[in-house]
Design an enzyme around this catalytic site. Structure first.
Site, mmCIF file in Angstrom:
data_model
loop_
_atom_site.group_PDB
_atom_site.id
_atom_site.type_symbol
_atom_site.label_atom_id
_atom_site.label_comp_id
_atom_site.label_asym_id
_atom_site.label_seq_id
_atom_site.Cartn_x
_atom_site.Cartn_y
_atom_site.Cartn_z
ATOM 1 N N LYS A 225 -48.650 -34.198 8.752
ATOM 2 C CA LYS A 225 -47.502 -34.015 10.058
ATOM 3 C C LYS A 225 -46.521 -35.304 9.624
ATOM 4 O O LYS A 225 -45.752 -35.102 10.796
ATOM 5 C CB LYS A 225 -48.959 -36.008 10.719
ATOM 6 C CG LYS A 225 -50.110 -35.139 11.395
ATOM 7 C CD LYS A 225 -51.112 -36.325 11.862
ATOM 8 C CE LYS A 225 -52.156 -35.697 13.012
ATOM 9 N NZ LYS A 225 -53.189 -37.092 13.886
ATOM 10 N N LYS B 142 -58.614 -23.959 10.784
ATOM 11 C CA LYS B 142 -59.830 -24.834 11.513
ATOM 12 C C LYS B 142 -59.379 -24.891 12.759
ATOM 13 O O LYS B 142 -57.933 -24.911 13.617
ATOM 14 C CB LYS B 142 -60.254 -26.206 10.494
ATOM 15 C CG LYS B 142 -58.550 -27.061 11.926
ATOM 16 C CD LYS B 142 -59.301 -28.049 11.179
ATOM 17 C CE LYS B 142 -58.056 -30.042 10.986
ATOM 18 N NZ LYS B 142 -58.526 -30.945 11.843
ATOM 19 N N LYS C 4 -56.897 -28.642 18.990
ATOM 20 C CA LYS C 4 -55.411 -28.948 19.243
ATOM 21 C C LYS C 4 -54.391 -28.507 19.307
ATOM 22 O O LYS C 4 -54.059 -27.518 20.930
ATOM 23 C CB LYS C 4 -56.147 -30.209 20.153
ATOM 24 C CG LYS C 4 -55.321 -30.917 19.269
ATOM 25 C CD LYS C 4 -55.232 -32.384 19.882
ATOM 26 C CE LYS C 4 -54.905 -33.915 18.889
ATOM 27 N NZ LYS C 4 -54.711 -33.740 17.896
HETATM 28 P P1 TYM Z 1 -61.192 -35.754 14.935
HETATM 29 O O1 TYM Z 1 -60.108 -37.015 16.170
HETATM 30 O O2 TYM Z 1 -59.952 -34.927 14.799
HETATM 31 O O3 TYM Z 1 -62.110 -35.423 14.630
HETATM 32 C C1 TYM Z 1 -63.318 -36.024 15.356
HETATM 33 C C2 TYM Z 1 -64.414 -35.004 14.058
HETATM 34 O O4 TYM Z 1 -64.970 -34.028 14.937
HETATM 35 C C3 TYM Z 1 -64.366 -33.428 13.612
HETATM 36 N N1 TYM Z 1 -63.619 -31.685 13.874
HETATM 37 C C4 TYM Z 1 -64.217 -30.652 12.944
HETATM 38 N N2 TYM Z 1 -65.514 -29.987 12.851
HETATM 39 C C5 TYM Z 1 -65.347 -28.846 12.369
HETATM 40 N N3 TYM Z 1 -64.549 -28.486 12.940
HETATM 41 C C6 TYM Z 1 -63.404 -28.749 12.654
HETATM 42 N N4 TYM Z 1 -62.450 -27.369 13.663
HETATM 43 C C7 TYM Z 1 -62.841 -29.454 13.266
HETATM 44 N N5 TYM Z 1 -62.160 -30.546 13.795
HETATM 45 C C8 TYM Z 1 -62.373 -31.782 13.747
HETATM 46 C C9 TYM Z 1 -63.443 -34.328 12.166
HETATM 47 O O5 TYM Z 1 -63.450 -33.885 11.359
HETATM 48 C C10 TYM Z 1 -63.886 -35.348 12.211
HETATM 49 O O6 TYM Z 1 -65.384 -35.597 12.627
HETATM 50 N N6 TYM Z 1 -59.240 -39.572 11.017
HETATM 51 C C11 TYM Z 1 -60.858 -39.416 12.252
HETATM 52 C C12 TYM Z 1 -61.215 -40.557 12.906
HETATM 53 C C13 TYM Z 1 -61.283 -41.495 12.705
HETATM 54 C C14 TYM Z 1 -63.138 -41.787 11.991
HETATM 55 C C15 TYM Z 1 -62.782 -43.088 11.259
HETATM 56 C C16 TYM Z 1 -63.884 -41.145 11.599
HETATM 57 C C17 TYM Z 1 -60.886 -42.881 12.697
HETATM 58 N N7 TYM Z 1 -61.493 -43.802 11.708
HETATM 59 C C18 TYM Z 1 -63.923 -43.653 10.835
HETATM 60 C C19 TYM Z 1 -64.491 -41.507 10.624
HETATM 61 C C20 TYM Z 1 -64.533 -42.126 10.534
HETATM 62 C C21 TYM Z 1 -59.629 -38.243 13.295
HETATM 63 O O7 TYM Z 1 -58.646 -38.200 13.152
HETATM 64 O O8 TYM Z 1 -60.577 -37.030 13.484
#
Ligand code: TYM
Length: 345
Positions: free
Chosen positions: A126, A209, A212
């Protein structure tokens, strides 16, 4: 695995605790979020003491518009409920409603190495995209706030997609470091990553992957049926005509098989057998049907929930209160461990 101490019914044995979070950074969650994470969250509420949050504080680490963030936070919360999270059985809340996350994050930042934080690939990607001058300190410390989200609840497990593995490694390292320096304080959490859907791929570029940031290859759960149909019809397939599960040689076909399997509670190889001989047209038709069967009622439920803001805010308040009560004992213990003075009540 250590077990958490609380349970909704004290006569029952304590249930292991899970926590996970999702960013409100788009108007709609995408299919990767659902299949890689949220679907599992719904299952885990049957067997675990589950905490799930909309991480609005993480969402302000990159450029954003306040009114848009506000709407997306409400919509994200509604989408979690519409996807099947039950506020009676799980604690569903918004991160900024629970100040203990950022309070713990400060303490954890003070045991995180500068180089260690700089090695996080999400930060590197990023910040390269934004340029160093426009990248914030918040983006740099993002994974430490994520560690605080998890450790403040003494979570045993963290259900996420594959892309979160490195952040969970950091979380485990920080928990172990704190425990050995200050005495046992945090549960060291395990990642819970579903093998088959750990990484749902982009429809137009099936080696990346689904995310968005590439709207044509990304299926959003709130996309209207005609948009979903068009995106799947134009999805990249592979050379040849065979429908076979082969993620290396046939990533596009295999990704569609994974999607169908996950939405129909089947396996990619069983779906491939069922659709053999139908050509890529048949495969895409089956994918469209499987996705729409979920998204059409899901979208209707989200719009219904968003039409009743009072009810949504009530649900948020219930979640926030429960989350604060669960977080406070860990914060108090942490403050005591690091030598902060506790005032008498
Ligand atoms: P975020 O908001 O990007 O995504 C939320 C969840 O969706 C999963 N995910 C996917 N899994 C499989 N294939 C894909 N293409 C795909 N795109 C997204 C992500 O792995 C995630 O589980 N940093 C985290 C948010 C966060 C968090 C936390 C997660 C903040 N605090 C504490 C767990 C525990 C994030 O950006 O997820």
């Amino acid at each position: 695995m250590a077990t958490a101490l609380n349970s909704p019914d004290p006569s029952l044995p304590p249930r292991p605790r899970v926590l996970s979070g999702i960013q409100p950074t788009a108007d709609s969650f995408q299919v990767g979020n659902y299949l890689g994470a949220i679907r599992r969250w719904v299952e885990l509420q049957e067997t675990h003491d589950a905490y799930y949050c909309v991480v609005d504080q993480h969402a302000i680490t990159v450029e954003y518009q306040p009114p848009v963030l506000h709407e997306r936070t409400l919509s994200s919360f509604a989408q979690l409920i519409a996807a099947g999270l039950d506020p009676q059985r799980s604690t569903v809340f918004v991160q900024s409603h629970v100040p203990q996350h950022s309070q713990l994050s400060w303490v954890l930042q003070c045991i995180t190495g500068f180089g260690e934080a700089g090695r996080m690939t999400q930060f590197k990607d990023k910040s390269q995209r934004e340029g160093t001058d426009r990248s914030t300190v918040g983006l740099f410390t993002y994974p430490v706030l994520q560690a605080a989200d998890i450790l403040i609840y003494q979570a045993d497990g963290v259900p996420v997609g594959e892309d979160q593995r490195q952040h969970l490694e950091l979380t485990r390292d920080l928990a172990q470091r704190f425990n050995s320096r200050f005495g046992r304080t945090f549960t060291v959490p395990e990642p819970l990553i579903l093998a088959d859907t750990a990484k749902i791929l982009d429809l137009s570029e099936p080696t990346a992957k689904m995310s968005k940031s590439s709207p044509t290859g990304c299926l959003f759960l709130l996309d209207p049926p005609e948009v979903i149909t068009k995106k799947i019809k134009t999805a990249v397939t592979d050379s040849g005509r065979d429908i076979a599960w082969d993620p290396v040689e046939k990533p596009g076909v295999s990704n569609l098989l994974s999607l169908i399997a996950a939405f129909t509670a089947s396996t990619p190889t069983a779906v491939a057998d069922d659709l053999a001989g139908g050509g890529y047209g048949g495969l895409k038709k089956a994918a469209i049907e499987a996705v729409l069967e979920f998204t059409v009622p899901f979208s209707a439920r989200v719009h219904e929930l968003l039409a009743d803001r009072t009810y949504l805010l009530q649900l948020m308040a219930i979640g926030a209160e429960r989350a604060r009560a669960a977080a406070q004992p860990t914060l108090a213990l942490t403050y005591e461990r690091v030598g902060f003075v506790t005032l008498p009540n």
